[in-house]
Design a protein around this motif. Structure first.
Motif: not given
Length: 66
Positions: A11-26
């Motif tokens: 997911s894109g946010t301000v300044y960075c891309i977050l990589i989410w792990d769906l198995t731990i929801d973080k």
């Protein structure tokens, strides 16, 4: 948002891309490089994605490097 495999999305946010792990929801990792809001994400091929910022910049990211 962009799904990269069965357990990860980006997911894109301000300044960075977050990589989410769906198995731990973080978020696992942040990819930093833009100076403004990230407005688009797309997969280029099996190993690369591209992100576009509101300042009209484009970054190419290598999935192998995370």
């Amino acid at each position: 948002m962009l799904r990269i495999n069965k357990t990860q999305i980006l997911s894109g946010t301000v300044y960075c891309i977050l990589i989410w792990d769906l198995t731990i929801d973080k978020s696992q990792t942040n990819l930093e490089g833009h100076k403004v809001f990230i407005s688009s994400l797309t997969r280029l091929n099996k190993t690369q994605i591209a992100s576009g910022g509101d300042d009209k910049s484009i970054k190419i990211w290598d999935l192998k490097s995370w």
